[in-house]
Design an enzyme around this catalytic site. Structure first.
Site: not given
Ligand code: PEP
Ligand code: MG
Length: 890
Positions: A26, A96, A105, A107, A352, A468, A777, A844, A864
């Site tokens: 602000k 303010r 959250g 004042m 803002r 709000h 992975s 993953c 990835y």
């Molecule tokens: C993990 O452990 O991150 C994973 C992808 O395998 P799971 O969640 O199936 O154990």
């Protein structure tokens, strides 16, 4: 001497173009508006640095601050020609809070500070309006008592109601100067009774009280909750803004309003807002009076009667519109503005970047890039990845039957069904037990934040589009219907009544935040269409992104959804999830219960065609893209019966006696199945299981290659490896099976064999594991569990406290613990690449869909990330933003 006070207005802007970290959002914007010549009432900002020092030094104000504040007040006095505390022409100020980011959250505001028994008379004379002066004084007492003295505001409201009742009034506007004056007397009495001391009369005492209250509110419980939900560090502190009052309640040529430079719901390029003639700021947001529309077009569209500002104050409106355009050009973003008109003069109180729905964020980003206001890359970084959730979730099926019981304002889009609850704590408790809840409130306040967060949707009986509930729900991405005036809520009885119907706590309703409709029961939904602005922004994101984005999926439906969302392959197909179906689980149980290899092989024989069929479908859907299939990794307890009735059923299906079954189940019992006989440990002890799965994969791949002419790209992944030898053994099973299948089918295929890195030992020994693995992975779910020694199944019971106490900045199962788990990942990546330069690296675990974790993956140079289908677009956008950040030299 450190500068803690920054003046603005009257041609001065100490804060220049506004450092938000120092001046708060602000304060920075007030300084910046002043510096570009917009009409800002003079004032000053006490920096966030002061707040931090205040806490460091045991909550006292240093002398140098007192001196600097005196200079600040002198600045306001000089510009306005009024004097603070002066009985004849008093300067009144607002106080303010203002942190770096807006925080509901905390004042908010104290207005009219400086009024006392003497100055009120001066104000009455100067304004030539005693009624206005006494009304201002009673408002000040009420606000100050509430937010600074921490007294119960209900008592004051009650006194006002009684005063009106005594006089037979319905509206505040019927109160006369004498009535307000009498009420002020009453309020002072209440204050004395409640706190044992009279209401402070000295303007400077009032000011320091308010400054202390702003700093104090930084550590109020509800501010802490808000910070936790929104990942705001506790060390930031808040600034305090002290500013000359301007009055929107000085008669019919005065007004106050809030506005957005574009529609925050749809993103349309149209001024959007609400205003009230002869009112003060809080009247607009508090829902006490129903605000009027800003523009003629909006008024007409809503079929409303009271004049728009464009019609009623056309000249001032034109000036306001010019300010809107100046602000948008200057900030290059949609602005959320508060303004006041005092006797025909326009004053800007705040600007803002406006909160907006995901839909509006997309449209505004894409439109602004098209207008040349921002670049495509800036557009990509303007949209919060997590906000895409709102767009990706279902809307109501237009064909579905609806039993509409009420209609309110379409405050935040999206449809949600759930059971009705009437308070935030119940909302939180029920949702922790897995229930979808709709939080129903008369109106919401910052105390409700945790319940709003836990709820699937919010319904309020009071409040406008800038109330709000509306603002907070929009920010959180929760569907919200606000101001459903016909809904009569009896929170004590836990029931609401509308149109002769009664809805009790626990009854299911559906709300549609896009239309404002409230319906009985659960209404069917449909998937969103991903075209238009979404497609455009995703295209721009894909242009700058380096990380590939795959998906974690195993059902054909999930695979298709993920591909539509732009998944570039499968990063994790959890094969054990393919066995939960009723017609398969029996064979799996037979496999588990078998006491020898022959028994297991017999069961596996039944599973082979099923698996092959699954893999064929997945390869077909993911044609041309890599598919990582993980060999079986079942926590065994998930597949075994637990209750008496179940034992009989399973025993019969598996053709064994109940006693034999019970004995076998007790043999298989594990104290912590998450660390038990799962992952490759199963393949090491029962290689025939992985052999069957490898066979299913390669047979399916060959068949799809044969039928479609396009060879699938299977990547076979071995779970829960901690040593090179485990992988070596499993790789041998996979390679031998491949060879056998290729011979049978008379063709070969390219495939990869790799492993998950989800145990610390695997990360440590990644160099030698990479001799066997063609890809890694990172299974960050297990890697987090095993690095922290915190069981995945039990973490929920205490981890929130760990976050509250600042032990972890966020739940490490949601966002990677960069310091610990992250270091293992960096090390494993480096060691893996040391052995095998071209090793493919991905992630993953659940973290693959979390923007902060994705930024870490970008920095670590992974190839990835893999996320659940609905998070694929989020991951694409987050990956693009991470790439932009890492290429930005700042
Ligand atoms: C993990 O452990 O991150 C994973 C992808 O395998 P799971 O969640 O199936 O154990
Ligand atoms: Mg795992």
């Amino acid at each position: 001497m450190t500068q803690y006070v920054y003046r603005f207005g009257g041609g001065v802007a100490d804060g220049g173009t506004g450092d938000k970290n120092l001046l708060g959002g602000k304060g920075a914007n007030l300084a910046e508006m002043a510096s570009i010549g917009l009409p800002v009432p003079p004032g000053f900002t006490i920096s966030t640095e002061m707040c931090t020092r205040y806490y460091d030094e045991g909550e006292v104000f240093p002398d140098e601050l007192r001196e600097q504040v005196a200079d600040g007040i002198a600045h306001i006095e000089q510009v306005t020609g009024k004097t603070f505390g002066d009985a004849s022409d008093p300067l009144l100020v607002s106080v303010r809070s203002g942190a770096r980011v807006s925080m509901p959250g905390m004042m908010d505001t104290v207005l009219n500070l400086g009024l006392n028994d003497e100055t009120v008379e001066g104000l009455a004379k100067k304004a030539d309006d005693a009624r206005f002066a006494w009304d201002s004084y009673r408002r000040f007492i009420q606000m100050y008592a509430d937010v600074v003295l921490g007294l119960d505001h209900g008592v004051y409201e009650e006194a006002l109601e009684i005063a009106k009742e005594d006089k037979g009034y319905h509206l505040d506007t019927e109160m006369t100067a004498e009535d307000w004056q009498a009420l002020v007397g009453e309020y002072k009495k209440i204050t004395l009774d409640e706190q044992g001391e009279p209401f402070p009369q000295d303007a400077h005492d009032q000011l320091w009280g308010a400054v202390g209250a702003v700093f104090g509110s930084w550590n109020a419980e509800r501010a802490k909750i808000y910070r936790r939900i929104n990942d705001i560090p506790g060390g930031w502190g808040t600034a305090v803004n002290v500013q000359a009052m301007v009055f929107g309640n000085m008669g019919e040529t005065s007004a106050t309003g809030v506005a957005f430079t574009r529609d925050p719901s749809t993103g349309d390029k149209a001024y959007y807002g609400e205003w009230l003639i002869n009112a003060q700021g809080e009247d607009v947001v508090a829902g006490i009076r129903t605000p009027q529309y800003l523009t003629k077009a909006a008024r007409e569209e809503a079929g409303a009667k009271p004049a728009s500002m464009e019609e009623a104050m056309s000249e001032t409106f034109r000036e306001l519109a010019r300010v809107f355009d100046t602000l948008e050009t200057h900030y290059r973003d949609m602005q959320d503005i508060e303004f006041t008109v005092e006797r025909g003069t326009l004053w800007m109180l705040q600007t803002r970047s406006g909160k907006r729905t995901a839909k509006a964020a997309l449209k505004i980003a894409v439109d602004m890039a098209a207008e040349g206001l921002i670049t495509e890359e800036e557009a990509v970084s303007r949209v919060e990845p997590a906000a895409l959730d709102q767009l990706l979730h279902p809307t109501l099926d237009p064909e579905a039957e609806r039993d509409v019981i009420a209609k309110g304002l379409p405050a935040s889009p999206g449809a949600a069904s759930g059971i009705v609850v009437f308070d935030a704590d119940t909302a939180e408790a029920k949702s922790e037990h897995g229930r979808d809840v709709i939080l129903v409130r008369v109106e919401t306040s910052p105390e409700d934040i945790h319940g709003m967060h836990a709820a699937k949707g919010i319904l309020t009986a009071r409040g406008g589009m800038t109330s709000h509930a509306a603002v907070v729900a929009r920010g959180m991405g929760r569907p919200c219907v606000s101001g459903a005036g016909n809904v009569a809520i009896d929170a004590k009885e836990k029931v609401f009544r509308v149109a002769g119907r009664e809805v009790k706590e626990g009854d299911t309703i559906t709300i549609d935040g896009a239309t404002g409709e409230v319906m009985m029961g659960k209404v069917a939904t449909i998937q969103p269409e991903l075209a238009g602005d979404f497609g455009t922004l995703m295209e721009w994101a894909d242009k700058v992104r380096r990380l590939r984005v795959r998906t974690n999926a195993e059902t054909p439906d999930d695979c298709r959804t993920a591909r539509e969302f732009g998944a570039e392959g499968i990063g994790l197909c959890r094969t054990e999830h393919m066995f939960f179906d009723a017609d398969r689980i029996t064979a799996v149980r037979q496999m588990i219960l078998a006491s020898n290899e022959a028994g297991r092989r017999a069961a596996l024989e039944k599973l082979l065609p099923e698996q092959r069929g699954d893999f064929k479908q997945i390869f077909e859907i993911m044609a041309g893209l890599p598919v990582t299939i993980r060999l079986l990794d079942p926590p065994l307890h998930e597949f075994l019966p637990h209750e008496d009735g179940e034992f009989e059923e399973v025993a019969e299906a598996a053709d064994v006696s109940v006693d034999t079954l019970k004995r076998r189940v007790s043999e298989l019992h594990e104290f912590n199945p998450m660390l038990g006989h799962r992952g490759c440990r199963l393949g090491v002890t029962y290689p025939e299981i992985y052999e069957m799965q490898a066979r299913a994969i390669f047979e399916a791949a060959c068949e799809v290659a044969e039928e479609s002419g396009e060879a699938p790209i299977p990547e076979v992944m071995v779970p829960l490896v901690s040593t090179k030898r485990e992988l070596e053994l499993m790789k041998a099973v996979i390679d031998e099976t491949a060879k056998a299948v290729f011979e049978e089918k008379g063709r070969t295929l390219d495939y990869l064999v790799g492993t998950m890195i989800e145990l610390p030992r695997a990360a440590l020994r990644a160099g030698e594991i990479a001799e066997e693995a063609e890809f890694f992975s990172f299974g960050t779910n297990d890697l987090t569990q095993t690095t922290l020694g915190v069981s995945r199944d039990d973490a929920g019971r205490f981890l929130t406290q760990y976050v509250d106490k600042g032990i972890f900045p966020r739940d490490p199962f949601v966002s990677i613990d960069i310091e610990g788990v992250g270091e293992l990942i960096e090390m494993a990546a480096e060691r893996g690449r040391g052995t095998r330069a071209a090793i493919k690296l991905g992630i993953c675990g659940e973290h693959g869909g979390d923007p902060a974790s994705i930024a870490f993956c970008e920095k670590t140079g992974l190839d990835y990330v893999s996320a659940s289908p609905y998070r694929v677009p989020i991951a694409r956008l987050a990956a693009a933003q991470a790439a932009l950040k890492s290429s930005d030299p700042r």
